[in-house]
Design a protein around this motif. Structure first.
Motif, PDB file in Angstrom:
ATOM      1  N   THR A 137       1.218   4.525   5.317  1.00 55.79           N
ATOM      2  CA  THR A 137       1.015   5.431   4.184  1.00 55.79           C
ATOM      3  C   THR A 137       1.888   5.031   2.994  1.00 55.79           C
ATOM      4  O   THR A 137       1.417   4.950   1.853  1.00 55.79           O
ATOM      5  N   THR A 144      -5.701   2.269  -0.180  1.00 56.72           N
ATOM      6  CA  THR A 144      -5.814   3.345   0.796  1.00 56.72           C
ATOM      7  C   THR A 144      -5.084   2.984   2.084  1.00 56.72           C
ATOM      8  O   THR A 144      -4.809   1.811   2.367  1.00 56.72           O
ATOM      9  N   HIS A 145      -4.795   4.025   2.857  1.00 57.34           N
ATOM     10  CA  HIS A 145      -4.188   3.828   4.177  1.00 57.34           C
ATOM     11  C   HIS A 145      -5.077   2.936   5.038  1.00 57.34           C
ATOM     12  O   HIS A 145      -4.603   2.043   5.761  1.00 57.34           O
ATOM     13  N   SER A 146      -6.385   3.160   4.944  1.00 54.69           N
ATOM     14  CA  SER A 146      -7.339   2.366   5.721  1.00 54.69           C
ATOM     15  C   SER A 146      -7.287   0.889   5.338  1.00 54.69           C
ATOM     16  O   SER A 146      -7.377   0.008   6.205  1.00 54.69           O
ATOM     17  N   SER A 157      -4.273  -0.725   6.962  1.00 54.78           N
ATOM     18  CA  SER A 157      -4.528  -0.895   8.397  1.00 54.78           C
ATOM     19  C   SER A 157      -5.446  -2.080   8.655  1.00 54.78           C
ATOM     20  O   SER A 157      -5.195  -2.903   9.559  1.00 54.78           O
ATOM     21  N   GLN A 158      -6.502  -2.210   7.860  1.00 53.69           N
ATOM     22  CA  GLN A 158      -7.456  -3.313   8.048  1.00 53.69           C
ATOM     23  C   GLN A 158      -6.808  -4.658   7.738  1.00 53.69           C
ATOM     24  O   GLN A 158      -7.046  -5.654   8.443  1.00 53.69           O
TER      25      GLN A 158
END
Length: 295
Positions: free
Chosen positions: A25, A34-36, A39-40
């Motif tokens: 975050t 974004t957080h996503s 992560s990706q």
């Protein structure tokens, strides 16, 4: 030339930010994604490397041993890229060096020496800030700092100068209060520095004397302002060398008693550890020359 085998650089940036914060975050907020996305990108890097860089346990995030080792190497590489970019931009545009320095040191030690720096480095523009923020916050907006302490493992401290203390006062004050010997200062009006309350007791005590008016006299949180008050004849001040020399030479202040007591203050140039940008390195080299004095 050997072809470089580089991982996806966006994924590297995402990993470095996430590893530094130990938070996807916080990394997303820093990189404005974004957080996503973080992560990706981390997953993409782990796939490319064929190893895990993070351990995910419940809601906590921790680095694996290989992830920690990789982070240390990446930090150095990204710092090198950052510094090289700053140096390149500085070569094309006037570079601004931001220095945090306390008012007394700036007014009475640094500023009189700055013409020498400007002559040597006319392409570097100086910005002096007199704030008192902690060093950990300073380097979000400053390149270097001058501080009277030298203990923090994440920074480099270059010694500039120490300080002795002795009483200084205006010529009018000496005449008005009949100051002829140190004992005359026991009951004379004195100026006090709030963060150095023991200055007067130490100096007088070293001569076997006492301050007969310890709770009287004006208080200042700035030595620079207290010097102005001393020149105005408001009291005698425990001055610090080398900050009083210019005013004594001009006759604004006098030091009628040569007896000195060493202070615990030592001034340092403070910088982040590691390679400095070109503009900061130039200033550091010049300042250390000034501190050493004439060859």
């Amino acid at each position: 030339m050997k072809r470089r085998r580089l991982p996806p650089l966006n994924a590297v940036r995402a990993f470095e930010a996430a590893a530094r914060h130990l938070s996807f975050t916080a990394a997303a907020q820093e990189l404005h994604v974004t957080h996503s996305a973080i992560s990706q990108q981390v997953k993409q890097l782990e796939t490319w490397l064929d190893m895990h860089l993070f351990m995910r346990q419940n809601s906590t995030l921790a680095l694996t041993d290989k992830g920690h080792a990789y982070l240390l190497e990446l930090r150095q590489a990204l710092d090198t890229i950052d510094i090289a970019t700053q140096d390149l931009q500085s070569a094309r545009h006037n570079a601004t060096l931001t220095l945090s320095v306390l008012p007394n040191f700036a007014m009475h030690w640094l500023v009189p020496r700055l013409p020498s720096f400007q002559q040597r480095h006319p392409d570097i523009r100086l910005c002096l800030l007199s704030g008192t923020l902690p060093l950990q916050q300073l380097y979000e907006s400053c390149d270097l700092a001058v501080r009277p302490y030298g203990h923090a493992p994440e920074f480099q401290f270059d010694h500039l100068c120490g300080a002795d203390m002795l009483p200084v006062m205006s010529p009018a004050f000496i005449r008005r209060h009949g100051i002829r010997e140190p004992a005359d200062l026991q009951a004379a009006p004195k100026l006090h520095i709030t963060h150095s309350p023991q200055d007067w007791p130490r100096w007088l005590g070293s001569l076997g004397l006492q301050d007969r008016l310890p709770q009287e006299g004006m208080l200042f949180d700035s030595h620079a302002v207290a010097l102005q008050a001393a020149m105005a004849g408001l009291g005698a001040l425990m001055g610090q060398t080398p900050f009083i020399q210019e005013m004594i030479e001009k006759g604004c202040l006098q030091a009628p008693f040569p007896h000195r007591v060493q202070t615990e203050r030592t001034w340092y140039l403070v910088s982040p550890k590691g390679r400095l940008p070109h503009k900061a390195d130039c200033f550091r080299r010049w300042l250390l020359e000034q501190a050493r004095g004439p060859a």
